[in-house]
Design a protein around this motif. Structure first.
Motif, PDB file in Angstrom:
ATOM      1  N   GLN A 148      67.861 110.482  16.778  1.00 22.04           N
ATOM      2  CA  GLN A 148      68.431 108.925  16.845  1.00 22.04           C
ATOM      3  C   GLN A 148      67.644 107.931  15.796  1.00 22.04           C
ATOM      4  O   GLN A 148      68.494 107.021  15.496  1.00 22.04           O
ATOM      5  CB  GLN A 148      68.065 108.435  18.278  1.00 22.04           C
ATOM      6  N   LEU A 149      66.553 108.056  15.453  1.00 19.10           N
ATOM      7  CA  LEU A 149      66.040 107.201  14.546  1.00 19.10           C
ATOM      8  C   LEU A 149      66.256 107.568  13.241  1.00 19.10           C
ATOM      9  O   LEU A 149      66.573 106.595  12.516  1.00 19.10           O
ATOM     10  CB  LEU A 149      64.216 107.315  14.622  1.00 19.10           C
ATOM     11  N   ASP A 150      66.590 108.536  12.879  1.00 19.82           N
ATOM     12  CA  ASP A 150      67.345 108.982  11.754  1.00 19.82           C
ATOM     13  C   ASP A 150      68.514 108.363  11.272  1.00 19.82           C
ATOM     14  O   ASP A 150      68.791 107.659  10.175  1.00 19.82           O
ATOM     15  CB  ASP A 150      67.304 110.721  11.390  1.00 19.82           C
ATOM     16  N   LEU A 151      69.506 108.429  12.449  1.00 18.32           N
ATOM     17  CA  LEU A 151      70.610 107.912  12.463  1.00 18.32           C
ATOM     18  C   LEU A 151      70.399 106.386  12.537  1.00 18.32           C
ATOM     19  O   LEU A 151      71.251 105.601  11.651  1.00 18.32           O
ATOM     20  CB  LEU A 151      71.410 108.456  13.520  1.00 18.32           C
ATOM     21  N   TYR A 152      69.704 105.702  13.110  1.00 17.47           N
ATOM     22  CA  TYR A 152      69.631 104.377  13.287  1.00 17.47           C
ATOM     23  C   TYR A 152      69.266 103.756  12.091  1.00 17.47           C
ATOM     24  O   TYR A 152      69.669 102.644  11.323  1.00 17.47           O
ATOM     25  CB  TYR A 152      68.575 103.711  14.371  1.00 17.47           C
ATOM     26  N   LEU A 153      68.092 104.327  11.356  1.00 19.59           N
ATOM     27  CA  LEU A 153      67.430 103.846  10.243  1.00 19.59           C
ATOM     28  C   LEU A 153      68.338 104.126   8.838  1.00 19.59           C
ATOM     29  O   LEU A 153      67.941 103.758   7.814  1.00 19.59           O
ATOM     30  CB  LEU A 153      66.067 104.376   9.849  1.00 19.59           C
ATOM     31  N   GLY A 154      69.120 105.090   9.071  1.00 20.01           N
ATOM     32  CA  GLY A 154      70.035 105.558   7.578  1.00 20.01           C
ATOM     33  C   GLY A 154      70.829 104.193   7.071  1.00 20.01           C
ATOM     34  O   GLY A 154      71.261 103.496   7.774  1.00 20.01           O
ATOM     35  N   GLY A 155      70.529 104.208   5.681  1.00 21.08           N
ATOM     36  CA  GLY A 155      71.272 103.310   5.176  1.00 21.08           C
ATOM     37  C   GLY A 155      70.502 102.005   5.065  1.00 21.08           C
ATOM     38  O   GLY A 155      70.664 101.021   4.348  1.00 21.08           O
ATOM     39  N   HIS A 156      69.435 101.758   5.478  1.00 17.65           N
ATOM     40  CA  HIS A 156      68.663 100.574   5.678  1.00 17.65           C
ATOM     41  C   HIS A 156      67.374 100.879   4.692  1.00 17.65           C
ATOM     42  O   HIS A 156      66.745 101.868   4.616  1.00 17.65           O
ATOM     43  CB  HIS A 156      68.301 100.194   7.160  1.00 17.65           C
ATOM     44  N   ASP A 157      66.910  99.678   4.335  1.00 14.92           N
ATOM     45  CA  ASP A 157      65.659  99.513   3.685  1.00 14.92           C
ATOM     46  C   ASP A 157      64.308  99.564   4.847  1.00 14.92           C
ATOM     47  O   ASP A 157      64.760  99.180   5.955  1.00 14.92           O
ATOM     48  CB  ASP A 157      65.342  98.235   2.921  1.00 14.92           C
ATOM     49  N   ILE A 158      63.415 100.262   4.522  1.00 17.94           N
ATOM     50  CA  ILE A 158      62.341 100.491   5.633  1.00 17.94           C
ATOM     51  C   ILE A 158      61.054 100.232   5.128  1.00 17.94           C
ATOM     52  O   ILE A 158      60.537 100.886   4.059  1.00 17.94           O
ATOM     53  CB  ILE A 158      62.359 102.064   6.221  1.00 17.94           C
ATOM     54  N   LEU A 159      60.504  99.274   6.134  1.00 16.71           N
ATOM     55  CA  LEU A 159      58.963  98.923   5.819  1.00 16.71           C
ATOM     56  C   LEU A 159      58.206  99.679   6.981  1.00 16.71           C
ATOM     57  O   LEU A 159      58.296  99.082   8.049  1.00 16.71           O
ATOM     58  CB  LEU A 159      58.638  97.550   5.611  1.00 16.71           C
ATOM     59  N   ASP A 160      57.193 100.406   6.600  1.00 13.60           N
ATOM     60  CA  ASP A 160      56.599 101.194   7.520  1.00 13.60           C
ATOM     61  C   ASP A 160      55.217 100.376   7.698  1.00 13.60           C
ATOM     62  O   ASP A 160      54.346 100.623   6.943  1.00 13.60           O
ATOM     63  CB  ASP A 160      56.249 102.611   7.374  1.00 13.60           C
ATOM     64  N   LEU A 161      54.883  99.620   8.755  1.00 13.40           N
ATOM     65  CA  LEU A 161      53.739  98.772   8.918  1.00 13.40           C
ATOM     66  C   LEU A 161      52.891  99.507  10.311  1.00 13.40           C
ATOM     67  O   LEU A 161      52.004  99.067  10.466  1.00 13.40           O
ATOM     68  CB  LEU A 161      53.976  97.496   9.153  1.00 13.40           C
ATOM     69  N   ARG A 162      53.290 100.718  10.459  1.00 13.62           N
ATOM     70  CA  ARG A 162      52.669 101.256  11.613  1.00 13.62           C
ATOM     71  C   ARG A 162      51.229 101.653  11.168  1.00 13.62           C
ATOM     72  O   ARG A 162      50.863 102.109  10.142  1.00 13.62           O
ATOM     73  CB  ARG A 162      53.159 102.568  12.120  1.00 13.62           C
ATOM     74  N   ALA A 163      50.247 101.883  12.072  1.00 11.54           N
ATOM     75  CA  ALA A 163      48.923 102.682  11.887  1.00 11.54           C
ATOM     76  C   ALA A 163      49.342 103.879  11.912  1.00 11.54           C
ATOM     77  O   ALA A 163      50.262 104.454  12.395  1.00 11.54           O
ATOM     78  CB  ALA A 163      47.917 102.183  12.985  1.00 11.54           C
TER      79      ALA A 163
END
Length: 242
Positions: A148-163
């Motif tokens: 689901q996350l792969d689908l949701y994030l697909g086509g978007h720019d992603i900034l990963d600020l997670r620990a």
């Protein structure tokens, strides 16, 4: 659109006022782990409750002993309290900035898994790394939410600020950007939380919608030192200048 992945915090505000609504992901996808949480919390078994919450004294547990399904709710981006959220200063942002965070921030909760900043959650307590009953949250959510996350994030720019710990919940399989903070040439750890909060705050204030816009954003006390790229990950290394 720029989507930001963010960590939760051990501390949380109590209370709430929001009406229940569907969380990110498929309906009932969390039911098994929420049921397991409720079973422990309402069991009356002091040792199991202390272990789940990560407290040494049972008196510290009392404020969290509530039916998770009948507890006051609050937006996730408001619920959490901790270093990153202290520097985010959500309550001081204007309505547009707050809405930006609610719609574009994904927080990886130790109980609820990935939730949008605007998703409403109860006041809960699960110490990072603990199981909920017999369920390991990281494995539970990685199995059930990665697609689901792969689908949701697909086509978007992603900034990963997670620990780093929250990579266990979801491993990115598409291009993304991370940040690293240096002070006097050394990587900072505890204060990285503060600067993640500051970065998220500036993104919200400026209404940043793309990685290109983010790269143009000037953030006080941060200066780009270098940008490295390896396979799917671009890392922006900042010098902290104070």
């Amino acid at each position: 659109m720029l989507k930001i992945l963010f960590s939760p915090s051990e501390g949380k505000k109590s209370g709430g006022r929001e009406k229940e609504k569907d969380l990110f992901g498929a309906p009932n996808a969390r039911k098994e782990i929420l049921d397991a949480y409720n079973t422990v919390v309402l069991s009356g078994n002091e040792e199991k409750i202390k272990q789940l919450f990560g407290f040494k004294k049972f008196g510290e547990c009392r404020s969290y002993i509530n039916d998770i399904y009948n507890s006051p709710l609050m937006c996730a981006i408001e619920r959490y309290q901790g270093v990153a959220y202290d520097y985010l200063k959500y309550d001081e942002l204007n309505e547009n900035a707050q809405e930006h965070l609610k719609n574009n921030t994904l927080i990886f909760s130790n109980l609820y898994g990935p939730v949008l900043g605007g998703d409403v959650i109860a006041n809960y307590k699960v110490k990072q790394g603990n199981t909920v009953g017999d369920i390991a949250p990281d494995k539970f959510y990685k199995e059930r939410f990665s697609y689901q996350l792969d689908l949701y994030l697909g086509g978007h720019d992603i900034l990963d600020l997670r620990a780093g710990y929250y990579n266990k919940f979801y491993k990115l399989t598409q291009p993304h950007t991370t940040l690293k903070f240096l002070k006097n040439g050394k990587t900072v750890s505890h204060w990285a939380k503060a600067y993640r909060g500051i970065v998220l705050r500036e993104i919200a204030k400026a209404g940043v919608n793309s990685l290109d816009d983010f790269m143009k954003l000037e953030i006080e006390n941060l200066q780009v030192h270098e940008i490295t790229e390896q396979k799917l990950k671009k890392e922006i290394v900042y010098n902290i200048i104070e």
